[in-house]
Structures are given as C-alpha cells and as structure tokens.
Enzyme design. Structure first.
Site, mmCIF file in Angstrom:
data_model
loop_
_atom_site.group_PDB
_atom_site.id
_atom_site.type_symbol
_atom_site.label_atom_id
_atom_site.label_comp_id
_atom_site.label_asym_id
_atom_site.label_seq_id
_atom_site.Cartn_x
_atom_site.Cartn_y
_atom_site.Cartn_z
ATOM 1 N N ARG A 100 46.878 37.593 34.873
ATOM 2 C CA ARG A 100 46.156 37.843 33.628
ATOM 3 C C ARG A 100 46.664 36.971 32.492
ATOM 4 O O ARG A 100 46.248 37.137 31.355
ATOM 5 C CB ARG A 100 46.328 39.292 33.256
ATOM 6 C CG ARG A 100 44.995 39.912 32.829
ATOM 7 C CD ARG A 100 45.094 41.319 32.917
ATOM 8 N NE ARG A 100 44.143 42.187 32.417
ATOM 9 C CZ ARG A 100 43.509 43.084 33.170
ATOM 10 N NH1 ARG A 100 43.643 43.089 34.465
ATOM 11 N NH2 ARG A 100 42.729 43.972 32.606
ATOM 12 N N ARG A 152 36.791 56.050 31.544
ATOM 13 C CA ARG A 152 38.202 55.669 31.421
ATOM 14 C C ARG A 152 38.589 55.643 29.951
ATOM 15 O O ARG A 152 37.822 55.182 29.114
ATOM 16 C CB ARG A 152 38.419 54.260 32.006
ATOM 17 C CG ARG A 152 38.727 54.249 33.471
ATOM 18 C CD ARG A 152 38.679 52.869 34.065
ATOM 19 N NE ARG A 152 39.372 51.834 33.303
ATOM 20 C CZ ARG A 152 39.445 50.562 33.678
ATOM 21 N NH1 ARG A 152 38.875 50.167 34.794
ATOM 22 N NH2 ARG A 152 40.084 49.678 32.952
ATOM 23 N N LYS A 171 34.173 43.048 37.849
ATOM 24 C CA LYS A 171 35.217 42.596 38.789
ATOM 25 C C LYS A 171 35.548 43.665 39.830
ATOM 26 O O LYS A 171 35.627 43.366 41.007
ATOM 27 C CB LYS A 171 36.515 42.229 38.041
ATOM 28 C CG LYS A 171 36.455 40.958 37.246
ATOM 29 C CD LYS A 171 37.849 40.509 36.823
ATOM 30 C CE LYS A 171 38.573 41.517 35.946
ATOM 31 N NZ LYS A 171 37.902 41.783 34.656
ATOM 32 N N ARG A 196 40.715 44.867 24.347
ATOM 33 C CA ARG A 196 40.843 44.248 25.675
ATOM 34 C C ARG A 196 40.135 42.894 25.717
ATOM 35 O O ARG A 196 40.607 41.956 26.358
ATOM 36 C CB ARG A 196 40.298 45.191 26.751
ATOM 37 C CG ARG A 196 41.234 46.374 26.993
ATOM 38 C CD ARG A 196 40.572 47.468 27.779
ATOM 39 N NE ARG A 196 40.212 47.049 29.122
ATOM 40 C CZ ARG A 196 39.220 47.587 29.822
ATOM 41 N NH1 ARG A 196 38.480 48.535 29.313
ATOM 42 N NH2 ARG A 196 38.978 47.165 31.036
ATOM 43 N N ARG A 246 30.009 52.507 31.512
ATOM 44 C CA ARG A 246 30.730 52.592 32.800
ATOM 45 C C ARG A 246 31.311 53.984 33.031
ATOM 46 O O ARG A 246 31.927 54.565 32.148
ATOM 47 C CB ARG A 246 31.847 51.555 32.814
ATOM 48 C CG ARG A 246 32.751 51.674 34.036
ATOM 49 C CD ARG A 246 33.405 50.388 34.377
ATOM 50 N NE ARG A 246 34.506 50.063 33.484
ATOM 51 C CZ ARG A 246 35.193 48.929 33.575
ATOM 52 N NH1 ARG A 246 34.866 48.021 34.476
ATOM 53 N NH2 ARG A 246 36.179 48.693 32.749
HETATM 54 P P1 AMP Z 1 41.935 46.702 34.702
HETATM 55 O O1 AMP Z 1 41.576 47.860 35.545
HETATM 56 O O2 AMP Z 1 42.143 45.435 35.487
HETATM 57 O O3 AMP Z 1 40.989 46.514 33.540
HETATM 58 O O4 AMP Z 1 43.382 47.025 34.058
HETATM 59 C C1 AMP Z 1 43.557 48.146 33.207
HETATM 60 C C2 AMP Z 1 44.798 47.940 32.351
HETATM 61 O O5 AMP Z 1 45.952 47.809 33.195
HETATM 62 C C3 AMP Z 1 44.810 46.674 31.508
HETATM 63 O O6 AMP Z 1 44.112 46.851 30.286
HETATM 64 C C4 AMP Z 1 46.308 46.472 31.302
HETATM 65 O O7 AMP Z 1 46.836 47.374 30.359
HETATM 66 C C5 AMP Z 1 46.860 46.866 32.661
HETATM 67 N N1 AMP Z 1 46.903 45.688 33.579
HETATM 68 C C6 AMP Z 1 46.182 45.513 34.721
HETATM 69 N N2 AMP Z 1 46.486 44.335 35.305
HETATM 70 C C7 AMP Z 1 47.409 43.743 34.512
HETATM 71 C C8 AMP Z 1 48.095 42.495 34.563
HETATM 72 N N3 AMP Z 1 47.876 41.597 35.545
HETATM 73 N N4 AMP Z 1 48.993 42.223 33.579
HETATM 74 C C9 AMP Z 1 49.233 43.105 32.581
HETATM 75 N N5 AMP Z 1 48.599 44.280 32.458
HETATM 76 C C10 AMP Z 1 47.682 44.612 33.407
#
Ligand code: AMP
Length: 218
Positions: free
Chosen positions: A88, A161, A13, A172, A127
C-alpha cells in the site's frame, strides 16, 4: 502466478480478488481481511490496529509487512497468490520485492482497477459486508443482495464497515492518493502494470481482468 491487485477503495478489489483467485486457483491474501480477523478475535495485534483502521489510516509498515510475509509463506501460497490491499506504499513494495527475491520468485503482474472518484464515493456508501464471511460483499445499487440486510451466499447479517462511513472514506481516498498511487509508477518501471476499467458489472470486470492478465505458466 503472483499478482498484486491495486486501485482506490471502492474499486471492487475485494470482490474481484475473491473471484480471480478462485479462477486462477491461488489464495486471495487481503491484509485488510487479516487485520479484521485479528480485531474480531480480539488479539493483541487486533487491539493495536483497531483505532488506526477506524480512522482510515495505514497500519505501520513493520506490522503489516511481517503479517503479510507470514501469510505468503503458508503452504497454500507457495505456488502463487493474489495480494489485495498490500503493498500500500513504496516501502511495502520494496519489502515485497526483497522478500520475493529471497524466495527466488517474482511478481507476474500488478492489476490496477481504475474507477472515477465520484463513483468510488457512491459505491462505498452503498457497500454492505457479511458478518459471517467478510469476503461476501454486496453494494446497492449495482450488486444488491436479494433480501435487504441478508447475505445471499450464507444468510449472514450484512452491515456497513465502520471505515466505510463518509468521513473515513474521504480520509482513505486521501491516503490512497498520497501513499498508494505512487506504487503504480514504481511497478510501471518494472513493466508489470496492467490497468483495466472497474466500471460495469462484477462479471464484466472479472472477464476484463482475466483477459488482461498474462498467460499462466505451464
Ligand atoms: P482494506 O480492507 O484493504 O480496505 O483495509 C482496511 C484497513 O486496513 C485500511 O484502511 C488500513 O487501515 C488497514 N490496512 C490494510 N492493508 C494495509 C496495508 N497494506 N498497509 C497498512 N494498512 C493496511
């Protein structure tokens, strides 16, 4: 264009969002990147979300929705945006719909990146993200950097990360199936979902996505 990009962690993404946003000339809004920026800057919000993110859980809706709403109202996003990682869950989707209605706008498409689960685990384990710019993402073996540990784009150090470690990835994925996947049916009922395969090279997936998206408004 107002687009939501969705799919499991590891579907690509972040990579595709950056490329598509550039092609479509709209800002790429990633709630994950916004949270990471807060963490890096040591803000109060950053401190609040740090442990949730480390464990792969979702940040509470109230915080997430407020932060996304603020970002969507900035001048560069008034004519459109590509949302990555938001909404989400169903509550966030409903909140987004309500906001867009208030602003007199609507979504044009929800682009769903589909990828088999074993591929997801393999991809995330490989990654590596750039410390200088977390939109610079590489992955062994499909999209490796030219020099191990160094970002091709800016020379920054590449790192894994914290939430890309295997235990967290499993958490996740479980959160994705429980909370996020239902938004696909929610948007399908609105006729907005376009599903494409996220397998293949980065340019192949970008091409596929561009071909699948609705025509841009004149
Ligand atoms: P990502 O980079 O999109 O994988 O987001 C990393 C982390 O940020 C996720 O595992 C959540 O802990 C938090 N996060 C990102 N976007 C959201 C969202 N829309 N709602 C809740 N937590 C989020």
């Amino acid at each position: 264009m107002r687009i939501v990009l969705t799919g499991p962690p590891g579907a690509g993404k972040g990579t595709q969002a950056a490329l598509l946003a550039e092609r479509l000339a709209i800002p790429h809004i990633s709630t994950g990147d916004l949270f990471r920026a807060h963490k890096d800057q040591g803000t109060e919000l950053g401190r609040q979300v740090e442990s949730i993110m480390r464990e792969g859980g979702l940040v509470p809706d109230e915080i997430t929705i407020a932060m996304a709403a603020e970002r969507m109202q900035q001048p560069d996003a008034l004519d459109g945006f590509l949302l990555d990682g938001f909404p989400r869950n169903i509550a966030q989707s409903e909140a987004l719909d309500a906001m867009l209605r208030d602003w007199g706008h609507k979504l044009d498409a929800v682009l769903d990146l589909e990828v088999p689960e074993d591929e997801v685990v393999r991809r995330i384990a490989g990654r590596r993200t750039c410390r200088k710019d977390n939109k610079h993402i590489f992955a062994v073996p499909n999209n490796p950097p030219r020099r191990e540990g160094v970002c091709d784009l800016c020379g920054g150090e590449l790192y894994q990360r914290e939430d890309d470690r295997e235990e967290t990835v499993r958490k996740r994925l479980a959160v994705y199936h429980e909370e996020t996947e239902p938004i696909i049916d929610y948007y399908r009922a609105q006729g907005l979902v376009v599903t494409i395969s996220a397998l293949g090279t980065v340019p192949q997936v970008t091409q596929r996505a561009m071909a699948a998206l609705p025509e841009r408004d004149a």
